[in-house]
Write a protein that holds these residues in place. Structure first.
Motif, PDB file in Angstrom:
ATOM      1  N   UNK A 122      40.595   4.769  31.620  1.00 21.86           N
ATOM      2  CA  UNK A 122      39.285   4.962  30.989  1.00 21.86           C
ATOM      3  C   UNK A 122      38.276   5.493  32.013  1.00 21.86           C
ATOM      4  N   UNK A 123      38.256   4.869  33.178  1.00 21.18           N
ATOM      5  CA  UNK A 123      37.326   5.288  34.221  1.00 21.18           C
ATOM      6  C   UNK A 123      37.625   6.719  34.659  1.00 21.18           C
ATOM      7  N   UNK A 124      38.912   7.063  34.781  1.00 23.79           N
ATOM      8  CA  UNK A 124      39.303   8.415  35.162  1.00 23.79           C
ATOM      9  C   UNK A 124      38.872   9.458  34.149  1.00 23.79           C
ATOM     10  N   UNK A 125      38.748   9.043  32.882  1.00 22.99           N
ATOM     11  CA  UNK A 125      38.305   9.951  31.823  1.00 22.99           C
ATOM     12  C   UNK A 125      36.778   9.982  31.708  1.00 22.99           C
ATOM     13  N   UNK A 126      36.088   9.194  32.534  1.00 27.08           N
ATOM     14  CA  UNK A 126      34.626   9.178  32.486  1.00 27.08           C
ATOM     15  C   UNK A 126      34.064   8.243  31.432  1.00 27.08           C
ATOM     16  N   UNK A 127      34.861   7.264  30.998  1.00 26.50           N
ATOM     17  CA  UNK A 127      34.428   6.304  29.982  1.00 26.50           C
ATOM     18  C   UNK A 127      34.196   4.948  30.629  1.00 26.50           C
ATOM     19  N   UNK A 128      32.964   4.459  30.576  1.00 29.96           N
ATOM     20  CA  UNK A 128      32.612   3.146  31.105  1.00 29.96           C
ATOM     21  C   UNK A 128      32.898   2.131  30.009  1.00 29.96           C
ATOM     22  N   UNK A 129      34.032   1.435  30.122  1.00 27.99           N
ATOM     23  CA  UNK A 129      34.503   0.590  29.028  1.00 27.99           C
ATOM     24  C   UNK A 129      34.719  -0.853  29.464  1.00 27.99           C
ATOM     25  N   UNK A 130      34.597  -1.748  28.485  1.00 23.89           N
ATOM     26  CA  UNK A 130      34.877  -3.166  28.651  1.00 23.89           C
ATOM     27  C   UNK A 130      35.898  -3.567  27.605  1.00 23.89           C
ATOM     28  N   UNK A 131      36.913  -4.306  28.006  1.00 26.92           N
ATOM     29  CA  UNK A 131      37.912  -4.804  27.074  1.00 26.92           C
ATOM     30  C   UNK A 131      37.271  -5.856  26.177  1.00 26.92           C
ATOM     31  N   UNK A 132      37.317  -5.633  24.863  1.00 28.06           N
ATOM     32  CA  UNK A 132      36.682  -6.530  23.907  1.00 28.06           C
ATOM     33  C   UNK A 132      37.688  -7.449  23.229  1.00 28.06           C
ATOM     34  N   UNK A 133      38.828  -6.892  22.795  1.00 26.23           N
ATOM     35  CA  UNK A 133      39.821  -7.697  22.095  1.00 26.23           C
ATOM     36  C   UNK A 133      41.184  -7.022  22.174  1.00 26.23           C
ATOM     37  N   UNK A 134      42.216  -7.831  21.977  1.00 27.21           N
ATOM     38  CA  UNK A 134      43.578  -7.327  21.900  1.00 27.21           C
ATOM     39  C   UNK A 134      44.228  -7.881  20.648  1.00 27.21           C
ATOM     40  N   UNK A 135      45.149  -7.136  20.099  1.00 28.58           N
ATOM     41  CA  UNK A 135      45.876  -7.582  18.921  1.00 28.58           C
ATOM     42  C   UNK A 135      47.313  -7.137  19.009  1.00 28.58           C
ATOM     43  N   UNK A 136      48.151  -7.742  18.208  1.00 33.51           N
ATOM     44  CA  UNK A 136      49.570  -7.396  18.202  1.00 33.51           C
ATOM     45  C   UNK A 136      49.973  -6.970  16.801  1.00 33.51           C
ATOM     46  N   UNK A 137      50.721  -5.878  16.736  1.00 35.11           N
ATOM     47  CA  UNK A 137      51.241  -5.460  15.440  1.00 35.11           C
ATOM     48  C   UNK A 137      52.666  -5.952  15.240  1.00 35.11           C
ATOM     49  N   UNK A 138      53.251  -6.575  16.272  1.00 40.31           N
ATOM     50  CA  UNK A 138      54.590  -7.155  16.162  1.00 40.31           C
ATOM     51  C   UNK A 138      54.645  -8.392  17.045  1.00 40.31           C
ATOM     52  N   UNK A 139      55.815  -8.944  17.193  1.00 36.53           N
ATOM     53  CA  UNK A 139      55.965 -10.168  17.979  1.00 36.53           C
ATOM     54  C   UNK A 139      56.192  -9.909  19.458  1.00 36.53           C
ATOM     55  N   UNK A 140      55.988  -8.683  19.909  1.00 40.64           N
ATOM     56  CA  UNK A 140      56.164  -8.382  21.324  1.00 40.64           C
ATOM     57  C   UNK A 140      55.163  -9.170  22.168  1.00 40.64           C
TER      58      UNK A 140
END
Length: 178
Positions: A122-140
């Protein structure tokens, strides 16, 4: 549209007035569905948990530039204290820059991509980002979906998103400002 049994009923009354019709729903997905069916509706949903089990409501939102509901605001605009309930307002409103924006970006990632590496991309692309949430679409064990809060306005065709796709390669399958 609000979740049943939540403090969002009062929040909806405060922001949309005493005459606005309010419908309660048992699950977040029903709020998203109601806003998708009626493009004049606004829904209030709780802020995501950092690690959400199972399907997430925010992964059901429409990317910017496509029909359907997306996050249009975070309420309340002014926070009185730590106990003030907060919610995302969703609706079928196309976002536009306001000068003081935060853009939520949904990413579908490949197994094995660390959060640190993702934020480096994200930083390399010039986007100042903060991780807000994560989710899973499977049991991995690895989250499939990542919700990031990016400082500033990010439109669907933003060059920084294209740069992120190039930097990340196969590690990121989908990038969608929601």
């Amino acid at each position: 549209h609000v979740l049943a049994g939540t403090e969002f009923y009062d929040l909806a009354r405060a922001y949309f007035g005493s005459l606005a019709p309010i419908r309660s729903h048992a699950r977040p997905s029903l709020v998203v569905h109601a806003c998708a069916e009626n493009h004049n509706s606004i829904g209030l949903l709780s802020l995501p948990e950092f690690e959400e089990p199972g399907a997430t409501w925010w992964a059901q939102l429409a990317p910017a530039g496509q029909p359907g509901p997306r996050v249009v605001a975070k309420l309340p605009f002014v926070v009185d204290g730590e106990d003030t309930p907060a919610a995302y307002a969703i609706g079928a409103i196309e976002q536009a820059p306001s000068g003081d924006d935060t853009t939520l970006v949904l990413l579908e990632i490949a197994a094995g991509l660390s959060r640190t590496k993702l934020l480096t991309f994200m930083k390399g692309a010039g986007l100042d980002a903060t991780l807000t949430a994560t989710g899973r679409t499977s049991d991995k064990k690895v989250p499939d979906e990542i919700l990031l809060a990016v400082n500033g306005f990010v439109a669907p065709g933003d060059e920084r998103l294209k740069a992120l796709a190039e930097i990340a390669g196969d590690a990121v399958a989908r990038i969608a400002p929601i």
